[in-house]
Design a protein around this motif. Structure first.
Motif, PDB file in Angstrom:
ATOM      1  N   PRO A  80       0.812  -1.215   0.000  1.00 14.20           N
ATOM      2  CA  PRO A  80       0.000   0.000   0.000  1.00 14.20           C
ATOM      3  C   PRO A  80       0.849   1.270   0.000  1.00 14.20           C
ATOM      4  CG  PRO A  80       0.034  -0.982   2.181  1.00 14.20           C
ATOM      5  CD  PRO A  80       0.777  -1.931   1.268  1.00 14.20           C
ATOM      6  N   ALA A  81       0.176   2.373  -0.268  1.00  9.56           N
ATOM      7  CA  ALA A  81       0.758   3.704  -0.136  1.00  9.56           C
ATOM      8  C   ALA A  81      -0.251   4.534   0.662  1.00  9.56           C
ATOM      9  CB  ALA A  81       1.012   4.323  -1.504  1.00  9.56           C
ATOM     10  N   ILE A  82       0.180   5.668   1.109  1.00 12.13           N
ATOM     11  CA  ILE A  82      -0.728   6.603   1.787  1.00 12.13           C
ATOM     12  C   ILE A  82      -0.847   7.842   0.916  1.00 12.13           C
ATOM     13  CG2 ILE A  82      -0.905   8.240   3.713  1.00 12.13           C
ATOM     14  CD1 ILE A  82       0.030   6.078   5.582  1.00 12.13           C
ATOM     15  N   TYR A  83      -2.072   8.335   0.799  1.00 13.79           N
ATOM     16  CA  TYR A  83      -2.302   9.610   0.129  1.00 13.79           C
ATOM     17  C   TYR A  83      -2.708  10.620   1.201  1.00 13.79           C
ATOM     18  CZ  TYR A  83      -3.542  13.178  -3.144  1.00 13.79           C
ATOM     19  OH  TYR A  83      -3.564  14.363  -3.836  1.00 13.79           O
ATOM     20  N   MET A  84      -1.899  11.671   1.361  1.00 12.84           N
ATOM     21  CA  MET A  84      -2.225  12.735   2.304  1.00 12.84           C
ATOM     22  C   MET A  84      -3.125  13.739   1.591  1.00 12.84           C
ATOM     23  SD  MET A  84       0.170  15.387   4.455  1.00 12.84           S
ATOM     24  CE  MET A  84       0.889  16.132   2.999  1.00 12.84           C
ATOM     25  N   LYS A  85      -4.333  13.872   2.078  1.00 12.78           N
ATOM     26  CA  LYS A  85      -5.297  14.765   1.441  1.00 12.78           C
ATOM     27  C   LYS A  85      -5.210  16.191   1.985  1.00 12.78           C
ATOM     28  CE  LYS A  85      -8.713  15.863  -1.166  1.00 12.78           C
ATOM     29  NZ  LYS A  85      -8.202  16.892  -2.035  1.00 12.78           N
ATOM     30  N   GLU A  86      -5.024  16.315   3.298  1.00  9.62           N
ATOM     31  CA  GLU A  86      -5.025  17.642   3.896  1.00  9.62           C
ATOM     32  C   GLU A  86      -4.035  17.710   5.052  1.00  9.62           C
ATOM     33  OE1 GLU A  86      -9.084  18.134   5.173  1.00  9.62           O
ATOM     34  OE2 GLU A  86      -9.767  18.621   3.160  1.00  9.62           O
ATOM     35  N   LEU A  87      -3.277  18.774   5.084  1.00 11.89           N
ATOM     36  CA  LEU A  87      -2.440  19.111   6.236  1.00 11.89           C
ATOM     37  C   LEU A  87      -2.698  20.577   6.509  1.00 11.89           C
ATOM     38  CD1 LEU A  87      -0.175  18.715   8.333  1.00 11.89           C
ATOM     39  CD2 LEU A  87       1.465  19.205   6.511  1.00 11.89           C
ATOM     40  N   TYR A  88      -3.148  20.879   7.708  1.00 12.60           N
ATOM     41  CA  TYR A  88      -3.444  22.267   8.036  1.00 12.60           C
ATOM     42  C   TYR A  88      -3.153  22.515   9.509  1.00 12.60           C
ATOM     43  CZ  TYR A  88      -5.729  26.795   8.205  1.00 12.60           C
ATOM     44  OH  TYR A  88      -5.974  28.143   8.363  1.00 12.60           O
ATOM     45  N   VAL A  89      -2.445  23.596   9.773  1.00 11.18           N
ATOM     46  CA  VAL A  89      -2.159  24.033  11.135  1.00 11.18           C
ATOM     47  C   VAL A  89      -2.808  25.398  11.321  1.00 11.18           C
ATOM     48  CG1 VAL A  89      -0.344  24.665  12.776  1.00 11.18           C
ATOM     49  CG2 VAL A  89      -0.007  22.711  11.235  1.00 11.18           C
ATOM     50  N   ASP A  90      -3.569  25.531  12.386  1.00 10.02           N
ATOM     51  CA  ASP A  90      -4.235  26.789  12.718  1.00 10.02           C
ATOM     52  C   ASP A  90      -3.200  27.918  12.752  1.00 10.02           C
ATOM     53  OD1 ASP A  90      -5.043  28.793  15.063  1.00 10.02           O
ATOM     54  OD2 ASP A  90      -6.898  27.912  14.279  1.00 10.02           O
ATOM     55  N   GLU A  91      -3.583  29.076  12.229  1.00  8.99           N
ATOM     56  CA  GLU A  91      -2.655  30.214  12.123  1.00  8.99           C
ATOM     57  C   GLU A  91      -1.963  30.542  13.440  1.00  8.99           C
ATOM     58  OE1 GLU A  91      -3.483  33.883  10.004  1.00  8.99           O
ATOM     59  OE2 GLU A  91      -5.047  32.825   8.885  1.00  8.99           O
ATOM     60  N   GLY A  92      -2.671  30.448  14.539  1.00  9.67           N
ATOM     61  CA  GLY A  92      -2.105  30.785  15.843  1.00  9.67           C
ATOM     62  C   GLY A  92      -1.041  29.810  16.323  1.00  9.67           C
ATOM     63  N   TYR A  93      -0.919  28.685  15.657  1.00  9.45           N
ATOM     64  CA  TYR A  93       0.036  27.656  16.075  1.00  9.45           C
ATOM     65  C   TYR A  93       1.181  27.466  15.082  1.00  9.45           C
ATOM     66  CZ  TYR A  93      -3.205  26.212  19.719  1.00  9.45           C
ATOM     67  OH  TYR A  93      -4.015  26.183  20.825  1.00  9.45           O
ATOM     68  N   ARG A  94       1.201  28.241  14.024  1.00 12.02           N
ATOM     69  CA  ARG A  94       2.248  28.056  13.018  1.00 12.02           C
ATOM     70  C   ARG A  94       3.612  28.482  13.560  1.00 12.02           C
ATOM     71  NH1 ARG A  94      -1.332  30.076   7.934  1.00 12.02           N
ATOM     72  NH2 ARG A  94      -2.871  28.412   8.151  1.00 12.02           N
ATOM     73  N   GLY A  95       4.653  27.890  12.981  1.00  8.60           N
ATOM     74  CA  GLY A  95       6.014  28.211  13.395  1.00  8.60           C
ATOM     75  C   GLY A  95       6.471  27.445  14.622  1.00  8.60           C
ATOM     76  N   GLN A  96       5.683  26.454  15.058  1.00 12.71           N
ATOM     77  CA  GLN A  96       6.023  25.688  16.255  1.00 12.71           C
ATOM     78  C   GLN A  96       6.316  24.216  15.926  1.00 12.71           C
ATOM     79  OE1 GLN A  96       3.243  26.521  19.498  1.00 12.71           O
ATOM     80  NE2 GLN A  96       2.630  28.368  18.401  1.00 12.71           N
ATOM     81  N   LYS A  97       6.552  23.931  14.646  1.00  7.12           N
ATOM     82  CA  LYS A  97       6.908  22.594  14.172  1.00  7.12           C
ATOM     83  C   LYS A  97       5.787  21.563  14.324  1.00  7.12           C
ATOM     84  CE  LYS A  97      11.832  23.323  14.500  1.00  7.12           C
ATOM     85  NZ  LYS A  97      12.078  23.710  13.156  1.00  7.12           N
ATOM     86  N   ILE A  98       4.551  22.037  14.389  1.00  4.49           N
ATOM     87  CA  ILE A  98       3.411  21.134  14.505  1.00  4.49           C
ATOM     88  C   ILE A  98       3.218  20.360  13.208  1.00  4.49           C
ATOM     89  CG2 ILE A  98       0.892  21.043  14.787  1.00  4.49           C
ATOM     90  CD1 ILE A  98       1.269  23.414  16.793  1.00  4.49           C
ATOM     91  N   GLY A  99       3.394  21.030  12.065  1.00  2.00           N
ATOM     92  CA  GLY A  99       3.305  20.335  10.779  1.00  2.00           C
ATOM     93  C   GLY A  99       4.322  19.214  10.688  1.00  2.00           C
ATOM     94  N   GLU A 100       5.538  19.475  11.158  1.00  5.86           N
ATOM     95  CA  GLU A 100       6.580  18.441  11.149  1.00  5.86           C
ATOM     96  C   GLU A 100       6.191  17.261  12.029  1.00  5.86           C
ATOM     97  OE1 GLU A 100      10.553  19.831  11.938  1.00  5.86           O
ATOM     98  OE2 GLU A 100      10.242  21.605  10.671  1.00  5.86           O
ATOM     99  N   GLN A 101       5.601  17.551  13.188  1.00  3.21           N
ATOM    100  CA  GLN A 101       5.176  16.478  14.088  1.00  3.21           C
ATOM    101  C   GLN A 101       4.072  15.632  13.449  1.00  3.21           C
ATOM    102  OE1 GLN A 101       4.584  17.626  18.319  1.00  3.21           O
ATOM    103  NE2 GLN A 101       5.429  19.603  17.674  1.00  3.21           N
ATOM    104  N   LEU A 102       3.135  16.295  12.776  1.00  5.36           N
ATOM    105  CA  LEU A 102       2.066  15.552  12.096  1.00  5.36           C
ATOM    106  C   LEU A 102       2.632  14.696  10.968  1.00  5.36           C
ATOM    107  CD1 LEU A 102      -0.666  18.332  12.077  1.00  5.36           C
ATOM    108  CD2 LEU A 102      -0.903  16.071  13.143  1.00  5.36           C
ATOM    109  N   MET A 103       3.551  15.258  10.194  1.00  5.77           N
ATOM    110  CA  MET A 103       4.172  14.497   9.097  1.00  5.77           C
ATOM    111  C   MET A 103       4.973  13.315   9.641  1.00  5.77           C
ATOM    112  SD  MET A 103       3.237  15.712   6.137  1.00  5.77           S
ATOM    113  CE  MET A 103       4.471  15.140   4.963  1.00  5.77           C
ATOM    114  N   SER A 104       5.665  13.503  10.740  1.00  4.14           N
ATOM    115  CA  SER A 104       6.419  12.416  11.359  1.00  4.14           C
ATOM    116  C   SER A 104       5.485  11.295  11.814  1.00  4.14           C
ATOM    117  CB  SER A 104       7.230  12.957  12.543  1.00  4.14           C
ATOM    118  OG  SER A 104       7.928  11.924  13.178  1.00  4.14           O
ATOM    119  N   ALA A 105       4.350  11.665  12.380  1.00  3.15           N
ATOM    120  CA  ALA A 105       3.364  10.664  12.803  1.00  3.15           C
ATOM    121  C   ALA A 105       2.804   9.927  11.590  1.00  3.15           C
ATOM    122  CB  ALA A 105       2.241  11.329  13.604  1.00  3.15           C
TER     123      ALA A 105
END
Length: 151
Positions: A80-105
């Protein structure tokens, strides 16, 4: 700030929908956005198997970010493969590496399910998104063009 990454549950549906709508505004397709909290609940949590899966970044019961994905069960590699449909971090939380943490998970989820790769698209005007993915080590796939057929 203590961010926890976890799999979404049905009770998160309303909060997930709010960030989905914010993404639709950011990506300029809110006029055709047809998702409701009830659709999130039905499609993501009540169907078996669900139409999508979701990881959330949570800060003391507030959802700071979402990553929506689904599995592509068959590939040429017979894995199998995974298709990522949406990645979104609330504006107030950007710049805190939350996107990286989600991608790592998500990467951990792919490894757990013996996936060959994670695929996604990014808008050509979203230069910040492109830089983010490249910083993670992702590469633009120049072998294939995306097509769609509206029905």
């Amino acid at each position: 700030m203590n961010i926890i990454i976890r799999k979404a549950k049905e009770s998160d549906s309303e909060k997930i929908w709010v960030l989905m709508e914010q993404l639709a505004i950011f990506e300029k397709y809110v006029d055709s956005f047809a998702i409701t909290p009830e659709i999130v609940k039905e499609s993501g949590f009540r169907k078996n198997p669900p139409d999508f899966y979701c990881l959330i970044a949570e800060d003391e019961q507030k959802i700071a970010g979402i990553l929506v994905y689904y599995f592509l069960p068959y590939t040429a590699q017979n894995r199998p493969a995974i298709y990522m449909k949406e990645l979104y971090v609330d504006e107030g939380y950007r710049g805190q590496k939350i996107g990286e943490q989600l991608m790592s998970a998500l990467k951990s989820e792919a490894e757990k399910h013996n996936c060959t790769q994670i695929k996604w698209t990014v808008a050509p005007w979203n230069k910040a998104g492109q830089k983010f993915y490249e910083r993670l080590g992702a590469e633009e796939n120049k072998d294939w063009l995306n097509y769609e057929w509206k029905v």
